[in-house]
Design a protein around this motif. Structure first.
Motif, PDB file in Angstrom:
ATOM      1  N   ARG A 123       4.648   2.356  -1.601  1.00 50.72           N
ATOM      2  CA  ARG A 123       4.499   3.755  -1.195  1.00 50.72           C
ATOM      3  C   ARG A 123       4.888   4.694  -2.333  1.00 50.72           C
ATOM      4  N   GLU A 149       2.149   5.050  -4.474  1.00 48.16           N
ATOM      5  CA  GLU A 149       0.986   5.559  -3.747  1.00 48.16           C
ATOM      6  C   GLU A 149      -0.148   4.531  -3.730  1.00 48.16           C
ATOM      7  N   ASP A 150       0.250   3.263  -3.648  1.00 48.34           N
ATOM      8  CA  ASP A 150      -0.709   2.169  -3.503  1.00 48.34           C
ATOM      9  C   ASP A 150      -0.807   1.856  -2.011  1.00 48.34           C
ATOM     10  N   TRP A 151      -1.626   2.626  -1.315  1.00 50.56           N
ATOM     11  CA  TRP A 151      -1.643   2.571   0.147  1.00 50.56           C
ATOM     12  C   TRP A 151      -2.227   1.277   0.683  1.00 50.56           C
ATOM     13  N   ASP A 160      -8.778   7.923   5.224  1.00 53.08           N
ATOM     14  CA  ASP A 160      -7.652   8.454   4.455  1.00 53.08           C
ATOM     15  C   ASP A 160      -6.508   7.449   4.582  1.00 53.08           C
ATOM     16  N   GLU A 161      -6.426   6.519   3.632  1.00 51.42           N
ATOM     17  CA  GLU A 161      -5.433   5.457   3.728  1.00 51.42           C
ATOM     18  C   GLU A 161      -4.008   6.000   3.727  1.00 51.42           C
ATOM     19  N   GLN A 162      -3.748   7.030   2.947  1.00 56.45           N
ATOM     20  CA  GLN A 162      -2.392   7.578   2.905  1.00 56.45           C
ATOM     21  C   GLN A 162      -1.975   8.092   4.278  1.00 56.45           C
ATOM     22  N   ARG A 163      -2.835   8.853   4.915  1.00 54.89           N
ATOM     23  CA  ARG A 163      -2.499   9.403   6.227  1.00 54.89           C
ATOM     24  C   ARG A 163      -2.351   8.295   7.266  1.00 54.89           C
ATOM     25  N   GLN A 174      -1.500   5.070   6.761  1.00 54.74           N
ATOM     26  CA  GLN A 174      -0.424   4.118   6.514  1.00 54.74           C
ATOM     27  C   GLN A 174       0.966   4.745   6.398  1.00 54.74           C
ATOM     28  N   SER A 175       1.044   6.033   6.130  1.00 57.37           N
ATOM     29  CA  SER A 175       2.346   6.635   5.838  1.00 57.37           C
ATOM     30  C   SER A 175       3.374   6.588   6.971  1.00 57.37           C
TER      31      SER A 175
END
Length: 214
Positions: free
Chosen positions: A117, A120-122, A165-168, A170-171
């Motif tokens: 994280r 930022e390697d989601w 949106d992988e960040q959204r 997985q976060s």
């Protein structure tokens, strides 16, 4: 007694690991001639490995295109979460105090998720979070369940790949994994089970929402 794996089994396990790691994505072709060269194996061995992946719900044969990594359907995702609730909640309910090895494995998965994280390697965030949940099922000390859940995890990975949106997507999960681990370490199984139940409810809702996109 540990049974030795055939070459086809080993190749199937490596390809499954590539799916779990997000290196093989839904719709990607698995070309026989390329796999023969990559694994220095016969066509029959590669076909056997691909057949095994098909049995695990990870690949499908498309006429005139060959074998491809599968895209799951909405009802299949619902079923995956039925399995997750059954195995993960039962694992927590039946668990004893965490052993040093169990605690270390869970902490390692959380540390790896944290590092991914920060980078930022989601895609890696998703993979390491799934490894943490494999450790949860591992609390039952059942090699059969471990093997079955590895197949479930690989199918889930194919679902998560569909997130635009992988960040959204997985976060939210790292802090919740850490909470579950902390509760298990404190031997508070009721609270850990409740946290896991809410986690799976939210994960299922977000996963199913991926199928609502135009």
């Amino acid at each position: 007694m540990t049974l030795s794996l055939s070459l086809a089994d080993q190749i199937a396990l490596e390809l499954r690991a590539d799916i779990i790691a997000g290196r093989l994505l839904p719709g990607m072709p698995l070309v026989e001639v390329e796999l023969v060269k990559a694994y220095n194996a016969s066509r029959n061995t590669i076909r056997e490995a691909l057949h095994r992946l098909g049995q695990e719900g990870l690949t499908r044969y498309v006429r005139n295109k060959g074998v491809m990594v599968r895209r799951l359907e909405r009802e299949e995702v619902r079923d995956l979460f039925v399995v997750r609730r059954t195995l993960e909640l039962q694992s927590i309910a039946q668990s004893g105090p965490l052993t040093a090895a169990q605690s270390e494995h869970m902490q390692n998965a959380i540390d790896a998720t944290t590092l991914a994280r920060e980078r930022e390697d989601w895609r890696a965030v998703a993979t390491h979070s799934l490894v943490f949940h494999q450790q949860i099922v591992g609390l039952m000390r059942s090699p059969l369940f471990d093997e079955f859940f590895a197949q479930v995890i690989a199918q889930l990975r194919l679902v998560f790949c569909a997130a635009p949106d992988e960040q959204r997507f997985q976060s939210p999960w790292l802090e919740r994994d850490r909470e579950i681990f902390t509760l298990l370490a404190q031997q508070d199984k009721p609270a850990a089970g409740e946290a896991m139940s809410l986690y799976l409810d939210d994960s299922e809702r977000l996963s199913l929402a991926l199928f609502n996109r135009p």
